[in-house]
Design an enzyme around this catalytic site. Sequence first.
Site, mmCIF file in Angstrom:
data_model
loop_
_atom_site.group_PDB
_atom_site.id
_atom_site.type_symbol
_atom_site.label_atom_id
_atom_site.label_comp_id
_atom_site.label_asym_id
_atom_site.label_seq_id
_atom_site.Cartn_x
_atom_site.Cartn_y
_atom_site.Cartn_z
ATOM 1 N N LYS A 120 62.931 -10.676 53.156
ATOM 2 C CA LYS A 120 63.123 -10.663 54.612
ATOM 3 C C LYS A 120 64.095 -11.835 55.079
ATOM 4 C CE LYS A 120 62.105 -8.013 58.135
ATOM 5 N NZ LYS A 120 61.860 -6.281 58.184
HETATM 6 P P1 NAD Z 1 64.417 -3.566 68.742
HETATM 7 O O1 NAD Z 1 64.835 -4.741 68.933
HETATM 8 O O2 NAD Z 1 65.436 -2.434 68.560
HETATM 9 O O3 NAD Z 1 63.175 -2.961 69.663
HETATM 10 C C1 NAD Z 1 62.048 -4.107 69.890
HETATM 11 C C2 NAD Z 1 61.491 -3.565 71.077
HETATM 12 O O4 NAD Z 1 60.291 -4.524 71.637
HETATM 13 C C3 NAD Z 1 62.317 -3.722 72.448
HETATM 14 O O5 NAD Z 1 62.151 -2.344 73.078
HETATM 15 C C4 NAD Z 1 61.887 -4.651 73.362
HETATM 16 O O6 NAD Z 1 61.709 -4.508 74.682
HETATM 17 C C5 NAD Z 1 60.309 -4.510 72.851
HETATM 18 N N1 NAD Z 1 59.454 -5.711 73.231
HETATM 19 C C6 NAD Z 1 59.881 -6.886 72.846
HETATM 20 N N2 NAD Z 1 59.018 -7.961 73.337
HETATM 21 C C7 NAD Z 1 58.043 -7.092 73.791
HETATM 22 C C8 NAD Z 1 56.850 -7.287 74.547
HETATM 23 N N3 NAD Z 1 56.297 -8.552 75.028
HETATM 24 N N4 NAD Z 1 55.993 -6.228 75.328
HETATM 25 C C9 NAD Z 1 56.598 -5.018 75.090
HETATM 26 N N5 NAD Z 1 57.563 -4.744 74.323
HETATM 27 C C10 NAD Z 1 58.286 -5.694 73.900
HETATM 28 O O7 NAD Z 1 63.646 -3.549 67.149
HETATM 29 P P2 NAD Z 1 63.091 -2.291 66.000
HETATM 30 O O8 NAD Z 1 64.304 -2.468 65.259
HETATM 31 O O9 NAD Z 1 62.844 -1.160 67.090
HETATM 32 O O10 NAD Z 1 61.947 -2.857 65.469
HETATM 33 C C11 NAD Z 1 60.508 -2.783 66.182
HETATM 34 C C12 NAD Z 1 59.508 -3.218 64.995
HETATM 35 O O11 NAD Z 1 59.600 -2.243 63.948
HETATM 36 C C13 NAD Z 1 59.500 -4.343 64.479
HETATM 37 O O12 NAD Z 1 58.536 -4.741 64.193
HETATM 38 C C14 NAD Z 1 60.532 -4.164 63.080
HETATM 39 O O13 NAD Z 1 60.039 -5.116 62.420
HETATM 40 C C15 NAD Z 1 59.842 -2.696 62.657
HETATM 41 N N6 NAD Z 1 60.586 -2.101 62.006
HETATM 42 C C16 NAD Z 1 62.157 -1.798 62.228
HETATM 43 C C17 NAD Z 1 62.745 -1.027 61.333
HETATM 44 C C18 NAD Z 1 64.095 -0.661 61.766
HETATM 45 O O14 NAD Z 1 64.928 0.285 61.009
HETATM 46 N N7 NAD Z 1 64.674 -0.820 62.751
HETATM 47 C C19 NAD Z 1 62.348 -0.342 60.169
HETATM 48 C C20 NAD Z 1 61.058 -0.910 59.772
HETATM 49 C C21 NAD Z 1 60.243 -1.585 60.858
#
Ligand code: NAD
Length: 434
Positions: A120
């Site tokens: 990561k």
């Molecule tokens: P992203 O940046 O697209 O979205 C993050 C979201 O979290 C946003 O909607 C933001 O408003 C919200 N957020 C941030 N702070 C917040 C708070 N205090 N309260 C409520 N909401 C809040 O990120 P993503 O890619 O969707 O990733 C989200 C999670 O999923 C992370 O833990 C990431 O590691 C995990 N993840 C993502 C992927 C991927 O393919 N994108 C794959 C596996 C895991």
Amino acid sequence: MADSSLSVLSELGFRYDPSNLYQQVATQVLNSSALLGLPRHLQIILAQPKNEIMVHYPVRMDDGTYRLFKGYRVQHNNLLGPYKGGIRYHQDVSLDDVKTLALLMTMKCALVRLPFGGGKGGVQVDPRKLSEDELMRMTRRFISALGDNIGPSYDIPAPDVGTNAKIMGWMADTYINITGRIQRRDGVAVVTGKPLPFGGSEGREKATGQGLVYVVEVLLPELGIQLDSMTYSVIGFGNVGSWTARLLQERGSTLKTVIDHTGAIRNDNGIDAEKLAAYVAKTGGVYGYAEADAISEDAFYKTEVDVMVPAALEQMVDGTKAKIINAKVLAEGANAPNTPDGDRILEERGIQVLPAILCNAGGVTVSYFEWKQNRQAERWAAADIDDELRRYMHAAADRVKQMARKHKCDMRTAAFSTALEHIGEVYAIRGIFP
Ligand code: NAD
């Protein structure tokens, strides 16, 4: 914490700190290792990453000043194949967070039986505060600072919070340029999640949400919940949250309430996930969405739903929130979304948790398909990718289900145990060099 987990962490020099995210997740992994009877030397190996790389690099800003950035790449384990894992851009990124996410990637790839280890990366930056040019220079300089610490057969980054396909495109282009003619052909496979015309894969953008839907279609009916009639709520409406919502909507589920960093909204008759995604793409958050009512954070967690999908950042569901959550099941889209207190209270209240290393593994699985397509100079059809993803996710969900039955344990322990069983088997074959 089980005594054996404590003794492994203490042998490695950790000072016990229950609020530390890395120790929390390492403890979960170690407790599952103990359940499986994994040899102690493997527990010790897995409790620390192989490499922790930290780089500081200067970038020229648009106003002519220079700013020094701090970036990380943690390579947890490469027993099963090249290190694999996303790169996060967020102002609060810390080495501990990146270590935790790298450890979870090792577990996730092993659980799904992908030929990858876990890694990561992250940069301490709020990408929304940089201009497009600054973001590009900052990204290119980060990849050049990492140099040959990444590579298509060695360590393959991908998007995470704060990064996207465009940024992956800059990363691949930078890597191809700095490695010159050596990587002209294969260099594009150095990162996944790229734009479609530049080596990206069909289905990558929605992959994590799609994977979650394939997992819950196996696991929810056994808990008495049908996708076509269930209600659900989502924490975070970014990539994972919004795609999960759009795909569940196609199955007939009703989205009642959403919270993100701008506020919380609710509509008991259902929020149209497509319309909300378009609104968020324009405004940056759910706040002000006209076809739902603004509600408080408390009201969000107290709203009765069948399933809650945390899809924001780590440790959002703490003890206080776990006490008021009004859902039967938590399907974890985000990595490590619960604190240990949160987990304990959810368990006491009989709320079933479907763990992140299973539910959100769709992203890395389609990244694997992208990497395969790049290496074979192929392009697969969207329908084939969906079919293949469904096959991988159903198989992983079935494995976890069998493990939970065998050991009469919760799904999180079962998911880690399923991953560790595979890792233990391969270590037993390969041994420890020399
Ligand atoms: P992203 O940046 O697209 O979205 C993050 C979201 O979290 C946003 O909607 C933001 O408003 C919200 N957020 C941030 N702070 C917040 C708070 N205090 N309260 C409520 N909401 C809040 O990120 P993503 O890619 O969707 O990733 C989200 C999670 O999923 C992370 O833990 C990431 O590691 C995990 N993840 C993502 C992927 C991927 O393919 N994108 C794959 C596996 C895991």
